[in-house]
Design a protein around this motif. Structure first.
Motif, PDB file in Angstrom:
ATOM      1  N   ASN A  18       0.840  -1.188   0.000  1.00 13.99           N
ATOM      2  CA  ASN A  18       0.000   0.000   0.000  1.00 13.99           C
ATOM      3  C   ASN A  18       0.881   1.247   0.000  1.00 13.99           C
ATOM      4  O   ASN A  18       1.398   1.661   1.035  1.00 13.99           O
ATOM      5  CB  ASN A  18      -0.933  -0.017   1.209  1.00 13.99           C
ATOM      6  CG  ASN A  18      -2.015   1.031   1.091  1.00 13.99           C
ATOM      7  OD1 ASN A  18      -1.743   2.139   0.647  1.00 13.99           O
ATOM      8  ND2 ASN A  18      -3.214   0.687   1.493  1.00 13.99           N
ATOM      9  N   GLY A  19       1.042   1.831  -1.182  1.00 14.00           N
ATOM     10  CA  GLY A  19       1.913   2.991  -1.336  1.00 14.00           C
ATOM     11  C   GLY A  19       1.446   4.213  -0.570  1.00 14.00           C
ATOM     12  O   GLY A  19       2.274   4.993  -0.074  1.00 14.00           O
ATOM     13  N   LEU A  20       0.136   4.398  -0.443  1.00 17.73           N
ATOM     14  CA  LEU A  20      -0.389   5.566   0.264  1.00 17.73           C
ATOM     15  C   LEU A  20      -0.038   5.513   1.738  1.00 17.73           C
ATOM     16  O   LEU A  20       0.446   6.492   2.305  1.00 17.73           O
ATOM     17  CB  LEU A  20      -1.900   5.673   0.081  1.00 17.73           C
ATOM     18  CG  LEU A  20      -2.578   6.812   0.850  1.00 17.73           C
ATOM     19  CD1 LEU A  20      -2.015   8.163   0.439  1.00 17.73           C
ATOM     20  CD2 LEU A  20      -4.085   6.764   0.652  1.00 17.73           C
ATOM     21  N   ILE A  21      -0.262   4.358   2.361  1.00 11.84           N
ATOM     22  CA  ILE A  21       0.065   4.249   3.784  1.00 11.84           C
ATOM     23  C   ILE A  21       1.566   4.391   3.989  1.00 11.84           C
ATOM     24  O   ILE A  21       2.010   5.067   4.923  1.00 11.84           O
ATOM     25  CB  ILE A  21      -0.461   2.916   4.372  1.00 11.84           C
ATOM     26  CG1 ILE A  21      -1.987   2.979   4.460  1.00 11.84           C
ATOM     27  CG2 ILE A  21       0.140   2.639   5.742  1.00 11.84           C
ATOM     28  CD1 ILE A  21      -2.641   1.738   5.002  1.00 11.84           C
ATOM     29  N   GLN A  22       2.361   3.798   3.109  1.00 14.57           N
ATOM     30  CA  GLN A  22       3.819   3.918   3.226  1.00 14.57           C
ATOM     31  C   GLN A  22       4.244   5.381   3.106  1.00 14.57           C
ATOM     32  O   GLN A  22       5.088   5.864   3.860  1.00 14.57           O
ATOM     33  CB  GLN A  22       4.513   3.068   2.163  1.00 14.57           C
ATOM     34  CG  GLN A  22       6.012   3.001   2.330  1.00 14.57           C
ATOM     35  CD  GLN A  22       6.409   2.397   3.663  1.00 14.57           C
ATOM     36  OE1 GLN A  22       5.892   1.372   4.057  1.00 14.57           O
ATOM     37  NE2 GLN A  22       7.323   3.047   4.363  1.00 14.57           N
ATOM     38  N   TYR A  23       3.665   6.099   2.150  1.00 16.37           N
ATOM     39  CA  TYR A  23       3.975   7.519   1.966  1.00 16.37           C
ATOM     40  C   TYR A  23       3.633   8.316   3.225  1.00 16.37           C
ATOM     41  O   TYR A  23       4.416   9.139   3.680  1.00 16.37           O
ATOM     42  CB  TYR A  23       3.213   8.068   0.764  1.00 16.37           C
ATOM     43  CG  TYR A  23       3.354   9.558   0.590  1.00 16.37           C
ATOM     44  CD1 TYR A  23       4.517  10.093   0.052  1.00 16.37           C
ATOM     45  CD2 TYR A  23       2.340  10.431   0.973  1.00 16.37           C
ATOM     46  CE1 TYR A  23       4.670  11.461  -0.104  1.00 16.37           C
ATOM     47  CE2 TYR A  23       2.484  11.791   0.821  1.00 16.37           C
ATOM     48  CZ  TYR A  23       3.646  12.311   0.288  1.00 16.37           C
ATOM     49  OH  TYR A  23       3.783  13.666   0.146  1.00 16.37           O
TER      50      TYR A  23
END
Length: 116
Positions: A18-23
């Motif tokens: 999940n790129g959004l949570i990582q960001y």
């Protein structure tokens, strides 16, 4: 305001894809607070109402409400709220720009000449 602690978890396996949570996790809490505080009260109210509508909120004083969601569904809700916030901020800026242009006599524009 935004609580960055809700992103922390003991199990990060689900978050790897999940790129959004990582960001969001890579951002400092100061940056997240500044972004959250930059939204006007009107935008905050609209987003709050939108999220409550999605969750089906009941009055807290009359019901003990508990919402259960998977991490992916919660991430989708967060992404939706963020996109709504960006869209609303753009519209708010456009409204402010139009109001300033139409209120300034020196820069007055005939609305018939606009192709909106």
């Amino acid at each position: 305001m935004f609580n960055p602690e809700f992103l922390t978890t003991d199990n990060n396996d689900c978050q790897d894809g999940n790129g959004l949570i990582q960001y969001l996790q890579d951002q400092s809490p100061d940056v997240l607070q500044r972004v959250a505080k930059s939204a006007s009260n009107d935008i905050q109210d609209i987003i709050r109402h939108n999220v409550q509508g999605l969750l089906g909120m009941l009055p807290g004083e009359q019901f003990e409400v508990k919402v259960t969601a998977s991490r992916d569904n919660l991430a989708s809700l967060l992404a939706s709220a963020m996109m709504t916030g960006y869209f609303l901020r753009q519209m708010e800026q456009r409204k402010e720009l139009e109001e300033s242009l139409f209120s300034d006599e020196a820069m007055a524009v005939d609305t018939d000449d606009l192709n909106l």
